[in-house]
Design a protein around this motif. Structure first.
Motif, short mmCIF file in Angstrom:
data_model
loop_
_atom_site.label_atom_id
_atom_site.label_comp_id
_atom_site.label_asym_id
_atom_site.label_seq_id
_atom_site.Cartn_x
_atom_site.Cartn_y
_atom_site.Cartn_z
N LYS A 248 0.83 -1.20 0.00
CA LYS A 248 0.00 0.00 0.00
C LYS A 248 0.87 1.25 0.00
N VAL A 249 0.39 2.27 -0.71
CA VAL A 249 1.05 3.57 -0.75
C VAL A 249 0.14 4.58 -0.05
N ASN A 250 0.72 5.36 0.86
CA ASN A 250 -0.05 6.36 1.60
C ASN A 250 0.50 7.76 1.31
N VAL A 251 -0.40 8.64 0.90
CA VAL A 251 -0.05 10.04 0.66
C VAL A 251 -0.95 10.91 1.54
N ARG A 252 -0.32 11.77 2.35
CA ARG A 252 -1.07 12.69 3.22
C ARG A 252 -0.71 14.12 2.86
N ILE A 253 -1.75 14.92 2.64
CA ILE A 253 -1.57 16.34 2.35
C ILE A 253 -2.35 17.12 3.41
N THR A 254 -1.60 17.85 4.24
CA THR A 254 -2.20 18.57 5.37
C THR A 254 -2.03 20.06 5.18
N ASP A 255 -3.09 20.82 5.38
CA ASP A 255 -3.00 22.28 5.30
C ASP A 255 -3.35 22.88 6.65
N SER A 256 -3.12 24.18 6.79
CA SER A 256 -3.43 24.89 8.04
C SER A 256 -4.58 25.87 7.81
N GLY A 257 -5.54 25.44 6.98
CA GLY A 257 -6.67 26.29 6.65
C GLY A 257 -7.73 26.32 7.73
N PRO A 258 -8.94 26.75 7.37
CA PRO A 258 -10.02 26.91 8.36
C PRO A 258 -10.62 25.60 8.84
N VAL B 41 -9.27 8.02 -7.63
CA VAL B 41 -8.85 7.08 -6.58
C VAL B 41 -9.63 5.77 -6.69
N GLU B 42 -10.94 5.86 -6.93
CA GLU B 42 -11.76 4.66 -7.11
C GLU B 42 -11.28 3.83 -8.30
N MET B 43 -10.92 4.51 -9.39
CA MET B 43 -10.46 3.81 -10.59
C MET B 43 -9.16 3.04 -10.34
N HIS B 44 -8.40 3.45 -9.32
CA HIS B 44 -7.15 2.78 -8.99
C HIS B 44 -7.30 1.87 -7.77
N ASP B 45 -8.57 1.52 -7.44
CA ASP B 45 -8.85 0.60 -6.32
C ASP B 45 -8.31 1.12 -4.99
N GLY B 46 -8.30 2.42 -4.84
CA GLY B 46 -7.79 3.01 -3.60
C GLY B 46 -8.89 3.63 -2.77
N ALA C 35 -6.94 20.76 7.60
CA ALA C 35 -7.52 19.50 7.10
C ALA C 35 -6.43 18.61 6.56
N THR C 36 -6.62 17.30 6.71
CA THR C 36 -5.67 16.31 6.19
C THR C 36 -6.41 15.36 5.26
N PHE C 37 -5.96 15.30 4.02
CA PHE C 37 -6.50 14.36 3.04
C PHE C 37 -5.51 13.20 2.91
N THR C 38 -6.00 11.99 3.12
CA THR C 38 -5.15 10.81 3.05
C THR C 38 -5.61 9.93 1.90
N VAL C 39 -4.68 9.66 0.98
CA VAL C 39 -4.97 8.79 -0.18
C VAL C 39 -4.17 7.50 0.00
N GLN C 40 -4.86 6.38 -0.05
CA GLN C 40 -4.20 5.07 0.05
C GLN C 40 -4.44 4.32 -1.25
N LEU C 41 -3.33 3.91 -1.87
CA LEU C 41 -3.41 3.22 -3.17
C LEU C 41 -2.62 1.94 -3.13
N PRO C 42 -3.06 0.92 -3.86
CA PRO C 42 -2.24 -0.28 -4.00
C PRO C 42 -1.03 0.02 -4.88
N VAL C 43 0.08 -0.66 -4.59
CA VAL C 43 1.28 -0.45 -5.41
C VAL C 43 1.00 -0.84 -6.85
#
Length: 358
Positions: free
Chosen positions: A281-291, A330-335, A347-355
């Motif tokens: 599994k591949v995990n990508v997290r993008i976190t901002d300091s917004g509202p 993300v759905e198209m890549h089974d993630g 907010a933190t957006f976390t994307v998990q994808l299969p290798v």
């Protein structure tokens, strides 16, 4: 597993048919015997047997014609009701809900009535079509609203520009607004086209093996003018990861998420981009300091045209389609993609994808 007719049920039907035939042949025997006596005729035994058999079958046919509708009448009525329901669905009326009492009354204990599964299927089909129709109507309404708003602005300011006495400064301001609204319309059209392509079953995915960490670095650097202009502290921590995916679609995915983070991060804020791999599994997290995003909004944030803050998003040029495109890719890549946020804490957006996606 579906159950076939029970042995006792089959035996009962055979016995009932046999009794009906026996009664018809018996009636035929006595009728023909009385007829022979009346006309003083004594036919050969074979002729008498054939006449009795033929007359017995005629009586049996009449019996079926008379008794059949009485026994099967309710099933025929219910079949007619199902046909009417299907006709209603074909005309676009999805408010169909067939009564299941019939199958409950006429089903044998321990067995489903033959119509039971058909009734459930029709009801499910009508319910699903109604949901799809509601979504379609909402989609059309949203598109009309998103297109109508900039068109109204363009029309109004274009009409104002006809005033020959308008000073140059105001004229330049109106022209800038018209240009901004045209860009907004172009972006909306582009996003709608992307969604249409992604939704199409004929969309061809071109997956290759490539270094995901290098892709993310390239995209973050490509966005440097935007985050540097707002003096955002961009923190990037990436492991070396090779992934098998559609590189062009993944570029669209990360660009949407990074632009979204930059858009809602205030001046002098911070954005973190993390990439790690855990087994397959591949995990990508993008976190901002917004509202931040409320819990209620998090439930609908990936819906098309949904905006957390209508006025703010519109002023920033958003159409509510960016995260929908991300979710679809993300759905198209089974993630999977998820969001974690507290109001006022970013907010933190976390994307998990299969290798290697299918």
């Amino acid at each position: 597993m579906k159950q076939g007719p029970g042995f006792l049920h089959v035996a009962r039907n055979v016995i009932l048919v046999s009794l009906a035939l026996f009664a018809c042949w018996t009636a035929a025997f006595y009728i023909t015997k009385s007829a022979y006596a009346y006309i003083s005729w004594n036919p050969h035994d074979l002729i008498s047997l054939l006449i009795n058999a033929m007359l017995g079958f005629i009586f049996f046919g009449l019996f079926i014609v008379i008794i059949g509708p009485l026994v099967k009448g309710r099933e025929y009525d219910f079949l007619h009701e199902m046909i009417q329901a299907l006709r209603s669905i074909s005309r676009g009326d999805f408010r169909v809900n067939l009564d299941s009492d019939f199958v409950k009354r006429n089903g044998r204990p321990g067995h489903n009535h033959p119509f039971a599964e058909l009734v459930d299927s029709i009801n499910d089909m009508a319910a699903n079509l109604k949901v799809m129709e509601d979504l379609r109507q909402e989609f059309i309404s949203n598109v009309s609203h998103e297109i109508g708003s900039p068109l109204t602005s363009i029309s109004g300011f274009a009409r104002a520009l006809k005033n020959k006495d308008m000073d140059q400064e105001k004229r330049e301001k109106y022209l800038t607004i018209i240009e901004t609204e045209c860009v907004r319309l172009s972006r909306l059209s582009d996003n709608l086209m992307k969604l249409a392509v992604l939704d199409s079953s004929e969309h061809a995915s071109h997956k290759t093996s490539y270094r995901l960490d290098r892709q993310l670095v390239t995209l973050v650097l490509a966005c440097e003018p935007q985050w540097d202009d707002k003096k955002i502290d961009m923190n990037v921590e990436l492991e070396e990861v090779e992934i098998f995916a559609d590189e062009d679609l993944m570029i669209q995915l990360w660009i949407n998420l990074i632009h979204n983070a930059i858009k809602f991060t205030p001046e002098g804020g911070k954005i973190d981009v993390f990439l790690s791999q855990s087994e397959d599994k591949v995990n990508v997290r993008i976190t901002d300091s917004g509202p931040g995003i409320t819990k209620q909004d998090q439930l609908r944030i990936f819906e098309r045209f949904y905006k957390v803050d209508q006025s703010r998003t519109r002023s920033m040029g958003g159409s509510g389609l960016g995260l929908s495109i991300v979710h679809k890719i993300v759905e198209m890549h089974d993630g999977t993609i998820s969001v974690f946020s507290e109001p006022g804490e970013g907010a933190t957006f976390t994307v998990q994808l299969p290798v290697r996606s299918a």
